[in-house]
Design an enzyme around this catalytic site. Structure first.
Site, PDB file in Angstrom:
ATOM      1  N   LYS A 113       0.864  -1.184   0.000  1.00  0.00           N
ATOM      2  CA  LYS A 113       0.000   0.000   0.000  1.00  0.00           C
ATOM      3  C   LYS A 113       0.901   1.235   0.000  1.00  0.00           C
ATOM      4  O   LYS A 113       1.768   1.393   0.878  1.00  0.00           O
ATOM      5  CB  LYS A 113      -0.875  -0.033   1.253  1.00  0.00           C
TER       6      LYS A 113
HETATM    7  C1  E4P Z   1      -8.260   1.412   3.745  1.00  0.00           C
HETATM    8  O1  E4P Z   1      -7.520   0.969   2.957  1.00  0.00           O
HETATM    9  C2  E4P Z   1      -8.193   2.761   4.310  1.00  0.00           C
HETATM   10  O2  E4P Z   1      -6.988   2.966   4.948  1.00  0.00           O
HETATM   11  C3  E4P Z   1      -9.360   2.920   5.239  1.00  0.00           C
HETATM   12  O3  E4P Z   1     -10.527   2.472   4.572  1.00  0.00           O
HETATM   13  C4  E4P Z   1      -9.529   4.310   5.769  1.00  0.00           C
HETATM   14  O4  E4P Z   1     -10.719   4.394   6.509  1.00  0.00           O
HETATM   15  P1  E4P Z   1     -11.036   5.604   7.505  1.00  0.00           P
HETATM   16  O5  E4P Z   1     -11.221   6.835   6.683  1.00  0.00           O
HETATM   17  O6  E4P Z   1     -12.283   5.183   8.212  1.00  0.00           O
HETATM   18  O7  E4P Z   1      -9.850   5.721   8.420  1.00  0.00           O
END
Ligand code: E4P
Length: 221
Positions: A85
């Site tokens: 990521k």
């Molecule tokens: C996933 O890959 C993201 O990091 C996550 O969905 C972020 O979610 P949030 O905005 O609730 O922290």
């Protein structure tokens, strides 16, 4: 649309994996910190074992491409099914280009606009994480961006998969599916909410009661 779980909690992931509906996991440093995972390699390998057929996203935190590449190459050796990521920055896209050219799956994160998604696709991103809830939080239309990105990727037959992230409630999941997202990554609580419908509960109870009547001969005349 595929369903991923957005979690680094082993109990949540184990439970969700047992339902047979989950095909991947996304983590981020905040989720890992929430569950106090000091030994990130150990927990990621456990997660990879719980969901062996799906990608497990693990996020780099370096700010420069060289550092991101070092981290990502290390992560990719932890299990067969790791997606690195990478944040949507210039340095991040340099790193994504490296990973693409070297056969390592990537998930470009912190995408908040169609143009950012275009850049991620141009770098060869496997997954593009467009955040919905965080855009809604500042008064804009997060789902509108998902629709725009999905249209662009479709029109130009690009290879990247559109991943709806920052999902906050069940309606977001339905909307992501109709907007054309390939994947939604969903918190455990929202996944559980998706199963619920009062008519299902009522129907299950009624069928069970009638079955029990049949078995006890109460319906016999
Ligand atoms: C996933 O890959 C993201 O990091 C996550 O969905 C972020 O979610 P949030 O905005 O609730 O922290």
């Amino acid at each position: 649309m595929k369903l991923f779980i957005d979690s680094a909690n082993l109990d949540e992931i184990r439970d969700a994996a047992s339902w047979g509906t989950i095909s991947g996991v996304t983590t981020n440093p905040t989720l890992l910190a929430k569950d106090n995972h000091g030994d990130v390699q150990k927990v990621i390998q456990e997660i990879a074992g719980l969901v062996p057929n799906g990608p497990i996203s693990v996020e780099v935190v370096s700010e420069d491409a060289k550092g991101m590449i070092e981290e990502g190459v290390k992560f990719s050796k932890w299990a067969e099914n790791i997606a690195v990521k990478v944040p949507m920055t210039k340095e991040g896209m340099k790193a994504v280009r490296y990973f693409t050219d070297n056969g390592i799956d990537t998930n470009v994160t912190l995408v908040f606009s169609a143009n950012q998604a275009l850049l991620a696709a141009a770098a060869g991103a496997t997954f593009i994480s467009s955040f919905v809830g965080r855009v809604d939080d500042i008064g804009f239309d997060g789902m509108g961006i998902i629709e725009e990105v999905a249209n662009i990727i479709g029109i130009h037959a690009m290879d990247s998969q559109v991943l709806a992230a920052s999902i906050r409630h069940p309606l977001h999941v339905t909307q992501a599916a109709t907007a054309g997202a390939d994947i939604a990554t969903i918190p455990y609580k929202v996944l559980q909410q998706m199963y619920l419908h009062p008519l299902t509960e009522k129907g299950v109870a009624a069928f069970k009661a009638d079955w029990d009547k049949l078995q006890s001969g109460m319906l016999a005349v």
